[in-house]
Design a protein around this motif. Structure first.
Motif, PDB file in Angstrom:
ATOM      1  N   THR A  85     119.213  28.272 -50.751  1.00 59.92           N
ATOM      2  CA  THR A  85     119.326  28.309 -49.512  1.00 59.92           C
ATOM      3  C   THR A  85     118.968  26.922 -48.906  1.00 59.92           C
ATOM      4  N   ALA A  86     118.028  26.190 -49.235  1.00 63.19           N
ATOM      5  CA  ALA A  86     117.582  24.952 -48.583  1.00 63.19           C
ATOM      6  C   ALA A  86     119.054  23.898 -48.571  1.00 63.19           C
ATOM      7  N   MET A  87     119.612  24.198 -49.885  1.00 63.24           N
ATOM      8  CA  MET A  87     120.862  23.171 -50.008  1.00 63.24           C
ATOM      9  C   MET A  87     121.859  23.272 -48.939  1.00 63.24           C
ATOM     10  N   GLY A  88     122.136  24.744 -48.427  1.00 65.03           N
ATOM     11  CA  GLY A  88     122.795  25.290 -47.397  1.00 65.03           C
ATOM     12  C   GLY A  88     122.273  24.379 -46.137  1.00 65.03           C
ATOM     13  N   ARG A  89     121.262  24.443 -45.923  1.00 59.67           N
ATOM     14  CA  ARG A  89     120.507  23.954 -44.756  1.00 59.67           C
ATOM     15  C   ARG A  89     120.632  22.719 -44.637  1.00 59.67           C
TER      16      ARG A  89
ATOM     17  N   THR B 126     110.348  16.973 -42.463  1.00 60.32           N
ATOM     18  CA  THR B 126     109.681  17.772 -41.320  1.00 60.32           C
ATOM     19  C   THR B 126     110.004  19.343 -41.634  1.00 60.32           C
ATOM     20  N   THR B 127     110.954  19.537 -42.136  1.00 63.38           N
ATOM     21  CA  THR B 127     111.345  21.216 -41.969  1.00 63.38           C
ATOM     22  C   THR B 127     111.250  21.772 -43.531  1.00 63.38           C
ATOM     23  N   GLU B 128     111.316  20.677 -44.742  1.00 62.04           N
ATOM     24  CA  GLU B 128     111.238  21.345 -46.299  1.00 62.04           C
ATOM     25  C   GLU B 128     110.263  20.381 -46.709  1.00 62.04           C
ATOM     26  N   PRO B 129     108.932  20.275 -46.336  1.00 60.34           N
ATOM     27  CA  PRO B 129     107.985  19.355 -46.771  1.00 60.34           C
ATOM     28  C   PRO B 129     107.777  19.461 -48.420  1.00 60.34           C
TER      29      PRO B 129
ATOM     30  N   ALA C 180     114.331   5.876 -54.042  1.00 58.56           N
ATOM     31  CA  ALA C 180     113.621   6.876 -54.497  1.00 58.56           C
ATOM     32  C   ALA C 180     114.383   8.265 -53.733  1.00 58.56           C
ATOM     33  N   PRO C 181     114.323   9.427 -54.209  1.00 58.47           N
ATOM     34  CA  PRO C 181     115.067  10.563 -53.578  1.00 58.47           C
ATOM     35  C   PRO C 181     114.322  10.736 -52.408  1.00 58.47           C
ATOM     36  N   LEU C 182     115.162  11.475 -51.439  1.00 59.55           N
ATOM     37  CA  LEU C 182     114.837  11.728 -50.299  1.00 59.55           C
ATOM     38  C   LEU C 182     113.260  12.530 -50.093  1.00 59.55           C
ATOM     39  N   GLY C 183     112.635  12.472 -49.405  1.00 61.04           N
ATOM     40  CA  GLY C 183     111.146  13.215 -49.312  1.00 61.04           C
ATOM     41  C   GLY C 183     110.135  12.972 -50.358  1.00 61.04           C
ATOM     42  N   MET C 184     110.560  11.921 -50.944  1.00 60.47           N
ATOM     43  CA  MET C 184     109.548  11.430 -52.235  1.00 60.47           C
ATOM     44  C   MET C 184     108.648  10.719 -51.544  1.00 60.47           C
ATOM     45  N   LEU C 185     108.839   9.715 -50.630  1.00 61.93           N
ATOM     46  CA  LEU C 185     108.023   8.385 -50.120  1.00 61.93           C
ATOM     47  C   LEU C 185     107.730   8.821 -48.729  1.00 61.93           C
ATOM     48  N   SER C 186     106.677   8.048 -48.283  1.00 63.70           N
ATOM     49  CA  SER C 186     106.476   8.187 -46.711  1.00 63.70           C
ATOM     50  C   SER C 186     107.651   7.738 -46.031  1.00 63.70           C
ATOM     51  N   CYS C 187     108.334   6.845 -46.445  1.00 62.77           N
ATOM     52  CA  CYS C 187     109.447   6.397 -45.605  1.00 62.77           C
ATOM     53  C   CYS C 187     110.638   5.927 -46.523  1.00 62.77           C
ATOM     54  N   TRP C 188     111.771   6.473 -46.393  1.00 64.83           N
ATOM     55  CA  TRP C 188     112.816   6.181 -47.468  1.00 64.83           C
ATOM     56  C   TRP C 188     113.557   4.994 -46.714  1.00 64.83           C
TER      57      TRP C 188
END
Length: 505
Positions: free
Chosen positions: A330-334, A363-366, A411-419
């Motif tokens: 479901t997260a993939m769809g979003r 922000t939405t999928e931490p 890095a993958p998205l959401g892995m580091l403080s800033c991509w």
């Protein structure tokens, strides 16, 4: 033990297993589930008792074949074990199973879904109910032509007559000489003669909770009668198989429903854009096995360019495993929906698209991470700008071979403080193909991720020229060649497989 069988005038005996009338009719009840194994393994109690050697042989056969049945990992394996074990016991060479259709599985009118039954003769994924109330036949030792011929026999006049009724089922049907029984329907006798069927023995597959699930029949090449001991063992075996089959059918229906829902989160079709041809493949892993969910997309942008993307969403907090797959789907769809919006707004800048997606994800999928590659394609000039976030490098197939388009390590998205990662630009020639794929495909192509990527690249480079001219045929070729020759995990896939190809005209 006596080998005498019921008279030819009435070869059906008593209510079948799973029939509520059993308690009144005096027929032996079927075990309610796998827990009935202890009762099942008690040897039959005929008028003349088994000799010790007979009892040991019967117990040994039941133990071996019920164990094989229980170890089957999916519906097709269960059906294969059921038909082959029955054929081994009865000395039959061919067999047939017809299911009771629980529901349509084609997604409604005009749908292209498939039925849940598959069998040992390559009859997997047959379309759902072919006659009112009955599903597609599954065969052993019967090719598609033979199955089609048997489907022309009216159900109530054929080898399954009465076995699929919700109430009042016979516990078995035996026709020891199909050519000599005038009570048989004329169409059944005609088909039996054409296929060389001399005799048949059929049993219902039913449980008290689910009612009739289907029926199985074993065919003999000439006139034959299974012994009373063989019939007793076959009935007990099928009474054990029925609840297992019910569970497999339920799991298969759930899997197909989840696949349909996940498929609905992906594009209904690929856009048609002048100057390029697109093709894609998506092979889902079971939600009970996967810890993530992959996507692909092709977005026709307002200025005539196109945005291409593949990626994967995973994670559900620390220690996320296969149980997190439904949430990841479901997260993939979003995530895919958000990426489409960013592509429309700033699609010519892949770094900005992925940067905005990373901010949204945090922000939405931490608790989740995502890998992705996004490419902006200008078809007229055959110019490509792309960026990747922890994703496998695309493959560019040219007339001289194939090579990786090395997106910078990130890095993958959401892995580091800033991509942050720079983009890569290239210009393709007419006839070149760009392949985007997910990690699942690479891991299935080889023993390691890098080995799988190398095999995918080599297979694309070695593809015949006529396949390289058609992205759809090339996708099919890559999947078939890589998976057949790969050293990756066999059997049940633990990750989705995604492949997106674009050819420059």
């Amino acid at each position: 033990m006596s080998d005498n069988l019921p008279s030819a005038a009435d070869r059906s005996t008593g209510p079948g297993p799973g029939d509520p009338a059993e308690a009144e009719g005096g027929a032996e009840p079927a075990p309610a589930g796998p827990g009935g194994l202890a009762t099942l393994l008690e040897p039959p109690q005929p008028a003349t008792a088994y000799r010790p050697a007979d009892r040991l042989a019967a117990l040994d056969w039941l133990c071996r074949h019920t164990e094989r049945l229980a170890q089957a990992r999916d519906l097709a394996g269960t059906l294969t074990a059921l038909l082959e074990s029955g054929a081994d016991l009865l000395g039959a060479r061919r067999a047939l199973l017809v299911p009771v259709a629980r529901e349509r599985t084609d997604g409604g009118a005009g749908g292209a879904g498939r039925g849940p039954y598959g069998g040992p003769d390559g009859s997997d994924d047959l379309d759902g109910p072919d006659r009112a109330g009955y599903g597609p036949m599954v065969g052993l030792g019967l090719d598609q032509a033979a199955l089609g011929t048997l489907e022309t026999v009216p159900m109530e006049d054929g080898p399954f007559a009465g076995l699929l009724r919700p109430f009042g089922r016979p516990r078995q049907l035996l026709h020891p000489d199909l050519a000599a029984e005038p009570a048989l329907g004329p169409r059944f006798r005609e088909v039996a003669a054409a296929l060389g069927l001399g005799a048949c023995y059929a049993l219902p597959l039913a449980t008290a909770e689910d009612g009739p699930l289907g029926a199985a029949v074993w065919f003999f090449d000439g006139p034959a009668e299974p012994t009373a001991e063989q019939q007793e063992l076959a009935r007990r075996y099928c009474s054990f198989a029925a609840p297992l089959l019910a569970g497999r059918l339920l799991a298969e229906r759930r899997r197909r429903a989840s696949d349909a829902l996940r498929r609905g989160l992906l594009p209904d079709r690929l856009p048609e854009v002048a100057g390029v041809r697109l093709a894609a493949r998506w092979v889902p892993a079971g939600l009970d096995l996967s810890a993530g969910s992959d996507w692909y997309d092709a977005i026709a942008l307002p200025d005539g360019t196109i945005g291409l993307t593949v990626g994967s969403v995973s994670g559900d907090g620390p220690g996320a495993g296969p149980g997190s797959a439904p949430g990841a789907a479901t997260a993939m769809g979003r995530v895919r929906a958000a990426l489409r919006a960013y592509a429309v707004l700033e699609g010519e800048d892949p770094v900005s698209v992925l940067g905005d997606l990373e901010l949204l994800l945090k922000t939405t999928e931490p608790a989740r991470t995502a890998t992705a590659v996004y490419a902006w394609v200008e078809p007229t000039e055959r110019r490509v700008t792309l960026a990747g976030a922890g994703h496998c490098p695309p493959v560019l197939v040219t007339r001289y071979g194939a090579g990786f388009v090395e997106t910078s390590l990130s890095a993958p998205l959401g892995m580091l403080s800033c991509w942050e990662a720079p983009g890569v630009e290239l210009t393709a020639d007419r006839g070149d193909l760009l392949l985007l794929y997910t990690e699942g495909l690479a891991r299935r192509c080889g023993p390691t991720l890098h080995a799988g990527q190398a095999r995918l690249r080599k297979t694309a480079a070695d593809a015949p020229r006529e396949l390289r001219g058609d992205p759809d045929r090339l996708c099919a070729h890559l999947l078939t060649s890589c998976l057949d020759a790969g050293d990756g995990p066999a059997g049940h896939a633990t990750d989705d497989l995604v492949l997106l190809a674009v050819r420059f005209e």
